[in-house]
Design a protein around this motif. Structure first.
Motif, PDB file in Angstrom:
ATOM      1  N   GLY A 102       0.824  -1.220   0.000  1.00 25.61           N
ATOM      2  CA  GLY A 102       0.000   0.000   0.000  1.00 25.61           C
ATOM      3  C   GLY A 102       0.850   1.258   0.000  1.00 25.61           C
ATOM      4  O   GLY A 102       0.504   2.263  -0.630  1.00 25.61           O
ATOM      5  N   ALA A 103       1.994   1.184   0.679  1.00 27.08           N
ATOM      6  CA  ALA A 103       2.890   2.354   0.740  1.00 27.08           C
ATOM      7  C   ALA A 103       3.467   2.700  -0.631  1.00 27.08           C
ATOM      8  O   ALA A 103       3.931   3.826  -0.851  1.00 27.08           O
ATOM      9  CB  ALA A 103       4.009   2.099   1.745  1.00 27.08           C
ATOM     10  N   MET A 104       3.427   1.753  -1.563  1.00 28.13           N
ATOM     11  CA  MET A 104       3.917   2.030  -2.931  1.00 28.13           C
ATOM     12  C   MET A 104       2.994   3.020  -3.657  1.00 28.13           C
ATOM     13  O   MET A 104       3.351   3.576  -4.686  1.00 28.13           O
ATOM     14  CB  MET A 104       4.006   0.741  -3.764  1.00 28.13           C
ATOM     15  CG  MET A 104       4.924  -0.294  -3.192  1.00 28.13           C
ATOM     16  SD  MET A 104       6.636   0.261  -3.165  1.00 28.13           S
ATOM     17  CE  MET A 104       7.334  -0.900  -2.021  1.00 28.13           C
ATOM     18  N   LEU A 105       1.793   3.195  -3.127  1.00 27.08           N
ATOM     19  CA  LEU A 105       0.872   4.188  -3.695  1.00 27.08           C
ATOM     20  C   LEU A 105       0.923   5.497  -2.934  1.00 27.08           C
ATOM     21  O   LEU A 105       0.863   6.574  -3.509  1.00 27.08           O
ATOM     22  CB  LEU A 105      -0.582   3.674  -3.612  1.00 27.08           C
ATOM     23  CG  LEU A 105      -1.056   2.668  -4.644  1.00 27.08           C
ATOM     24  CD1 LEU A 105      -2.491   2.275  -4.336  1.00 27.08           C
ATOM     25  CD2 LEU A 105      -0.958   3.244  -6.049  1.00 27.08           C
ATOM     26  N   THR A 106       1.010   5.396  -1.605  1.00 26.30           N
ATOM     27  CA  THR A 106       0.851   6.587  -0.774  1.00 26.30           C
ATOM     28  C   THR A 106       2.170   7.278  -0.439  1.00 26.30           C
ATOM     29  O   THR A 106       2.194   8.488  -0.221  1.00 26.30           O
ATOM     30  CB  THR A 106       0.158   6.209   0.548  1.00 26.30           C
ATOM     31  OG1 THR A 106       0.928   5.165   1.175  1.00 26.30           O
ATOM     32  CG2 THR A 106      -1.262   5.707   0.304  1.00 26.30           C
ATOM     33  N   ASP A 107       3.261   6.507  -0.394  1.00 24.09           N
ATOM     34  CA  ASP A 107       4.531   7.078   0.073  1.00 24.09           C
ATOM     35  C   ASP A 107       5.677   6.211  -0.455  1.00 24.09           C
ATOM     36  O   ASP A 107       6.433   5.608   0.306  1.00 24.09           O
ATOM     37  CB  ASP A 107       4.530   7.111   1.617  1.00 24.09           C
ATOM     38  CG  ASP A 107       5.633   7.978   2.183  1.00 24.09           C
ATOM     39  OD1 ASP A 107       6.056   8.945   1.513  1.00 24.09           O
ATOM     40  OD2 ASP A 107       6.067   7.695   3.322  1.00 24.09           O
ATOM     41  N   THR A 108       5.787   6.173  -1.796  1.00 26.80           N
ATOM     42  CA  THR A 108       6.753   5.293  -2.465  1.00 26.80           C
ATOM     43  C   THR A 108       8.174   5.533  -1.942  1.00 26.80           C
ATOM     44  O   THR A 108       8.608   6.691  -1.872  1.00 26.80           O
ATOM     45  CB  THR A 108       6.744   5.570  -3.992  1.00 26.80           C
ATOM     46  OG1 THR A 108       5.394   5.531  -4.449  1.00 26.80           O
ATOM     47  CG2 THR A 108       7.547   4.532  -4.741  1.00 26.80           C
ATOM     48  N   PRO A 109       8.886   4.452  -1.574  1.00 27.72           N
ATOM     49  CA  PRO A 109      10.251   4.642  -1.066  1.00 27.72           C
ATOM     50  C   PRO A 109      11.097   5.504  -2.007  1.00 27.72           C
ATOM     51  O   PRO A 109      11.060   5.321  -3.237  1.00 27.72           O
ATOM     52  CB  PRO A 109      10.790   3.207  -0.996  1.00 27.72           C
ATOM     53  CG  PRO A 109       9.578   2.361  -0.775  1.00 27.72           C
ATOM     54  CD  PRO A 109       8.478   3.034  -1.554  1.00 27.72           C
ATOM     55  N   ILE A 110      11.849   6.411  -1.427  1.00 25.68           N
ATOM     56  CA  ILE A 110      12.692   7.326  -2.208  1.00 25.68           C
ATOM     57  C   ILE A 110      13.683   6.522  -3.049  1.00 25.68           C
ATOM     58  O   ILE A 110      14.322   5.582  -2.551  1.00 25.68           O
ATOM     59  CB  ILE A 110      13.460   8.282  -1.263  1.00 25.68           C
ATOM     60  CG1 ILE A 110      12.490   9.250  -0.578  1.00 25.68           C
ATOM     61  CG2 ILE A 110      14.527   9.075  -2.021  1.00 25.68           C
ATOM     62  CD1 ILE A 110      13.112  10.073   0.538  1.00 25.68           C
ATOM     63  N   GLY A 111      13.783   6.884  -4.337  1.00 28.14           N
ATOM     64  CA  GLY A 111      14.777   6.276  -5.210  1.00 28.14           C
ATOM     65  C   GLY A 111      14.321   4.994  -5.886  1.00 28.14           C
ATOM     66  O   GLY A 111      15.053   4.435  -6.689  1.00 28.14           O
TER      67      GLY A 111
END
Ligand SMILES: Nc1nc2c(ncn2[C@@H]2O[C@H](COP(=O)(O)OP(=O)(O)O)[C@@H](OP(=O)(O)OP(=O)(O)O)[C@H]2O)c(=O)[nH]1
Length: 187
Positions: free
Chosen positions: A124-133
């Motif tokens: 889910g975080a890949m939509l809301t807060d994609t890891p930097i880089g």
């Protein structure tokens, strides 16, 4: 309830200097809280020990806490679940990732529930807060890997499995280049 709050207190202190990998740099504790919340929402009758393990699921792997420390502060059940879902960070990354897939079928039901909710949160975080880089290939590879880890865990919760599928589908749609989506759809 008392044990659950104790686990939040323990994990918040353990993760106090850590941040998530996204640009929002959220405090790390937001992640285990989300994992525990997902379990309660999808499986409301889950035992408090499992919710505590969800809150504590990264304290061995990422903070150097030990199984015995958790057993002493909580109980053996909580400690054993946390140990089950802990990667050995001494191993190379690829080996750790392969191990999560290999060991998933043998996890206890409680550990499968934590594992499944963990992947719902991380995908889910890949939509809301994609890891930097992270580029699109890395994001899609993470989703594919998470699907393989989740596959044997699905039996413990239809609700969490449905959430995972919906989120994985959305992440794929969002991060797959338009031309590739058209080619795959035969347009
Ligand atoms: N998706 C995502 N992951 C983040 C974020 N911040 C930290 N992480 C951690 O990064 C891991 C994914 O990054 P990778 O490059 O694949 O793996 P690594 O950090 O373990 O080497 C997740 O591992 P995991 O094995 O999937 O989960 P876990 O069991 O460690 O929680 C999770 O622990 C974030 O903002 N988004």
């Amino acid at each position: 309830m008392q044990l659950l709050l104790k686990s939040v207190d323990f994990a918040a202190r353990a993760h106090r200097d850590q941040r998530r990998k996204g640009p929002a740099e959220e405090p790390y504790i937001n992640h285990p809280i989300e994992v525990s919340r997902l379990i309660v929402e999808c499986e409301p009758h889950t035992h408090e020990d499992i919710l505590c393990a969800a809150i504590l699921h990264d304290v061995i792997e990422d903070c150097g806490a030990t199984r015995d420390e958790i057993a002493a502060c909580f109980n053996d059940t909580v400690a054993d679940i946390v140990l089950e879902v802990s990667d050995d960070k001494a191993l190379p990354r690829d080996e750790r990732k392969a191990q999560q897939i290999e060991t998933a079928p043998d996890l206890t039901e409680a550990a499968k529930l934590v594992r499944l909710a963990d992947k719902v949160a991380n995908v889910g975080a890949m939509l809301t807060d994609t890891p930097i880089g992270w580029d699109e290939d890395q994001i899609l590879a993470y989703v594919t890997w998470a699907e393989a880890v989740v596959a044997p865990c699905r039996v413990v919760s239809d609700n969490l499995s449905e959430r995972f599928d919906a989120i994985a589908r959305d992440v794929r749609a969002f991060h797959t280049p338009e031309e590739q989506q058209k080619a795959e759809a035969g347009v």
